[in-house]
Design a protein around this motif. Sequence first.
Motif, PDB file in Angstrom:
ATOM      1  N   UNK A 102       0.813  -1.201   0.000  1.00  0.00           N
ATOM      2  CA  UNK A 102       0.000   0.000   0.000  1.00  0.00           C
ATOM      3  C   UNK A 102       0.849   1.255   0.000  1.00  0.00           C
ATOM      4  N   UNK A 103       0.180   2.381  -0.092  1.00  0.00           N
ATOM      5  CA  UNK A 103       0.861   3.664  -0.222  1.00  0.00           C
ATOM      6  C   UNK A 103       0.878   4.374   1.122  1.00  0.00           C
ATOM      7  N   UNK A 104       1.859   4.042   1.948  1.00  0.00           N
ATOM      8  CA  UNK A 104       1.988   4.705   3.235  1.00  0.00           C
ATOM      9  C   UNK A 104       3.462   4.782   3.617  1.00  0.00           C
ATOM     10  N   UNK A 105       3.747   5.646   4.543  1.00  0.00           N
ATOM     11  CA  UNK A 105       5.110   5.868   5.027  1.00  0.00           C
ATOM     12  C   UNK A 105       5.645   4.611   5.698  1.00  0.00           C
ATOM     13  N   UNK A 106       6.928   4.310   5.444  1.00  0.00           N
ATOM     14  CA  UNK A 106       7.583   3.174   6.087  1.00  0.00           C
ATOM     15  C   UNK A 106       8.792   3.673   6.876  1.00  0.00           C
ATOM     16  N   UNK A 164     -11.205   7.306  14.633  1.00  0.00           N
ATOM     17  CA  UNK A 164     -10.031   7.963  15.202  1.00  0.00           C
ATOM     18  C   UNK A 164      -8.910   8.060  14.167  1.00  0.00           C
ATOM     19  N   UNK A 165      -8.714   6.990  13.420  1.00  0.00           N
ATOM     20  CA  UNK A 165      -7.661   7.016  12.397  1.00  0.00           C
ATOM     21  C   UNK A 165      -8.018   7.957  11.254  1.00  0.00           C
ATOM     22  N   UNK A 166      -9.302   8.085  10.960  1.00  0.00           N
ATOM     23  CA  UNK A 166      -9.719   9.074   9.965  1.00  0.00           C
ATOM     24  C   UNK A 166      -9.383  10.480  10.452  1.00  0.00           C
ATOM     25  N   UNK A 210      -5.734   1.326   4.811  1.00  0.00           N
ATOM     26  CA  UNK A 210      -6.762   1.815   3.883  1.00  0.00           C
ATOM     27  C   UNK A 210      -6.785   3.342   3.837  1.00  0.00           C
ATOM     28  N   UNK A 211      -6.388   3.970   4.942  1.00  0.00           N
ATOM     29  CA  UNK A 211      -6.363   5.431   5.022  1.00  0.00           C
ATOM     30  C   UNK A 211      -5.001   6.012   4.652  1.00  0.00           C
ATOM     31  N   UNK A 212      -4.067   5.163   4.229  1.00  0.00           N
ATOM     32  CA  UNK A 212      -2.742   5.631   3.853  1.00  0.00           C
ATOM     33  C   UNK A 212      -1.853   5.967   5.030  1.00  0.00           C
ATOM     34  N   UNK A 213      -2.136   5.369   6.191  1.00  0.00           N
ATOM     35  CA  UNK A 213      -1.373   5.635   7.403  1.00  0.00           C
ATOM     36  C   UNK A 213      -0.450   4.469   7.732  1.00  0.00           C
ATOM     37  N   UNK A 214       0.757   4.776   8.181  1.00  0.00           N
ATOM     38  CA  UNK A 214       1.605   3.761   8.796  1.00  0.00           C
ATOM     39  C   UNK A 214       1.062   3.478  10.194  1.00  0.00           C
ATOM     40  N   UNK A 215       1.359   2.296  10.720  1.00  0.00           N
ATOM     41  CA  UNK A 215       0.841   1.938  12.042  1.00  0.00           C
ATOM     42  C   UNK A 215       1.903   1.195  12.834  1.00  0.00           C
ATOM     43  N   UNK A 216       1.970   1.512  14.129  1.00  0.00           N
ATOM     44  CA  UNK A 216       2.940   0.862  15.012  1.00  0.00           C
ATOM     45  C   UNK A 216       2.313  -0.326  15.719  1.00  0.00           C
ATOM     46  N   UNK A 217       3.165  -1.270  16.093  1.00  0.00           N
ATOM     47  CA  UNK A 217       2.787  -2.290  17.068  1.00  0.00           C
ATOM     48  C   UNK A 217       3.376  -1.829  18.392  1.00  0.00           C
ATOM     49  N   UNK A 218       2.508  -1.475  19.330  1.00  0.00           N
ATOM     50  CA  UNK A 218       2.942  -0.920  20.616  1.00  0.00           C
ATOM     51  C   UNK A 218       3.092  -2.055  21.623  1.00  0.00           C
ATOM     52  N   UNK A 219       4.326  -2.266  22.093  1.00  0.00           N
ATOM     53  CA  UNK A 219       4.621  -3.344  23.035  1.00  0.00           C
ATOM     54  C   UNK A 219       4.156  -4.681  22.430  1.00  0.00           C
TER      55      UNK A 219
END
Length: 301
Positions: A67-71, A169-171, A215-224
Amino acid sequence: MVATVKSPSDYINNNGQITLSYSTNNNTDNSQLDFLAFDVNSSEATPKATVTPTPAVTQPPATATQGNHWQPVPGLAWQIQYTGSLDTSLKVDVFNLDLFDTPASTISKLRADGKHVICYFSAGSYENWRQDTGMFPEAVLGRNLDGWAGEKWLDVRQLDVLIPIMKARMQQAADKGCNGVDPDNVDGYSNNTGFTLSYDDQLAYNKALADEAHKLGLAISLKNDLDQIKDLVTYFDFAVNEECFEYSECDLLKPFVSAGKAVFGIEYNLSSASFCPKANASNFDFLKKNLSLDAARESCR
């Protein structure tokens, strides 16, 4: 030597392969053939090729790295700050800020200065001071989080209730201009939540969060959530960790770095001298921070 074949069918098997043998006057090694050339001509009409339709292939589910998101990659300088006056002058690449408390204008300024912004929210707990508290039905609220007043664990089995809330929230994060999100408390299955959450319940919830972010073009972290990294590293774009050196758990984070993904880490109690050399050797990006997550920071590199 030139040979003319009158009946090609004598040399072509049922699979369309040419079968032939050859001989040579060399008595020492009958396999010393320099080259073999074919000049194929036929007076017969060229048969029409039979086209067999290629069956449709069912593609595997897209992983989080598509997908098209920051890495984010290892080696980025960063700051995490949720309290106090924000210092936007820091020479860092990434800011981790509270989604609800940070104005869009602040994020816009940081983006204009070439920074990336990660927006924090809790995906595994209810916080009674947030603006969307009315969206949480009583049935999804569990035990209080130890040490955090006004915060309760969520029943992450109820995807149909919680995922729309987290998607909203992600939106909001996307609308504000955040590059990524940092959803907290995504390891409820290993805590006393008041619900009988299983490992697989948590996996399903966390994967759903990752899907919605992408889907929103956001990168996402795995927290702990260290024990699930082996199953989630392909779905999440970076890790955010608290106190893995204090609890001797940092080896579990190495799959992120092996995949070229950043590990942003925080230690609260240890001295930077005690953990920074090990963090740098592992290609982690660690900070020494106050528990209040104010502006103060000591960076390992």
